[in-house]
Design a protein around this motif. Structure first.
Motif: not given
Length: 314
Positions: A188, A210, A224, A237, A241-242
């Motif tokens: 991110e 999401t 993600g 989380k 991810n993603p």
């Protein structure tokens, strides 16, 4: 005509202009929507998105592939609601006999009401939901009859909060605001600090949120998710991810919304850049969501074999 995109690292301003409205010379064209959302109501699909500098457009479809422009394509018009510009990220929900459009205008979250999914969506009192703070990307989730709203705040880069709504869905219950997620994973942090575009569904008693990471202008924009046992969190989380980033030849993939199709399958609608070298006008795509148990964990997956809907010329 010269059009300019403004991007501010502090506010993540997604300023749309006539670039989102480009037309194709071919018989049909892709659906030029950023931040798309699809509603299924009485057997018809309705798509809304960021595209028109003067409001929010809507298209209809019977099959998710072929879309038509209704006689009045603007579901929400400037002048019927608060705000003069930057009409972004609409989503529409049917609730207690009315249709509610949650959207952003001038980087403030708003809600407007209509009797039909085509609109017109209006505000009896023209005002944003939070007058003294810029926020974007508000999203509704009704949990056991109690309405909640997700939204993005600019107080830590761009991050996701949740609040309970009053029964009329038009205002926040003061004191119920709570943070959900912020930038915390390496993927991110490409450019800049952004978690945005939240959307919640429930699967096997667990909440799945999401969200999108990185700037929408970045080719590394991606999707993600986080999970929680309660709607208000705490949210965790997914470690891997993603779940969607640069599928096949697409870049800038994100700002998704999830819905069930006519067969009851989970679908996800999202946008991507116009091409690998050009951001606008962004294009709407649709894929399928599935859940798979991996190491005793229910994992959300997005199929990289996406559908490219087309807008039929009238």
């Amino acid at each position: 005509m010269l059009t300019i995109v403004f991007f501010n690292l502090n506010t993540h301003a997604k300023v749309n202009s006539n670039k989102e409205c480009a037309l194709s010379d071919s018989l049909n064209s892709p659906v030029y929507f950023g931040d798309p959302f699809i509603l299924l109501h009485n057997g018809t699909y309705y798509a809304y998105g960021t595209s028109n500098p003067n409001g929010i457009d809507v298209y209809t479809s019977d099959d998710l592939m072929n879309w038509k422009e209704p006689k009045q394509k603007m579901a929400l018009k400037k002048g019927d609601v608060w705000g003069e510009k930057w009409f972004w990220a609409p989503e529409v929900h049917y609730y207690q006999g009315k249709f509610y459009m949650f959207y952003s205008a001038e980087e403030h979250i708003c809600v407007a009401v209509a009797d039909h999914p085509l609109g017109p969506f209006t505000q009896d009192i023209k005002k944003p939901m939070i007058a003294n703070e810029k926020c974007i990307d508000n999203s509704l989730y009704v949990d056991n009859g109690k309405p909640y709203m997700l939204y993005d705040r600019f107080n830590d880069g761009l991050n996701v909060w949740i609040a309970e709504l009053e029964p009329d869905l038009l205002s926040i219950k003061e004191g119920t605001e709570k943070p959900c997620i912020h930038v915390s994973q390496k993927w991110e942090e490409v450019w800049p600090r952004v978690n945005e575009g939240p959307f919640i569904i429930k699967h096997k008693k667990k909440y799945f949120m999401t969200y999108s990471g990185n700037s929408y202008e970045s080719p590394f924009y991606g999707i993600g998710y986080a999970t929680a046992d309660q709607i208000t969190g705490p949210w965790t989380k997914y470690a891997h991810n993603p779940i969607l980033q640069k599928p096949k030849n697409l870049v800038g993939v994100g700002h998704s919304a999830t819905f069930k199709d006519k067969e009851g399958n989970w679908r996800v609608v999202f946008h991507a850049h116009h091409s690998q070298t050009k951001i606008h006008p962004r294009i709407m795509y649709i894929s399928t969501i599935t859940f798979k148990k991996i190491n005793n964990e229910e994992v959300m997956q997005i199929d990289s074999n996406y559908l490219t809907p087309r807008l039929l010329k009238n």
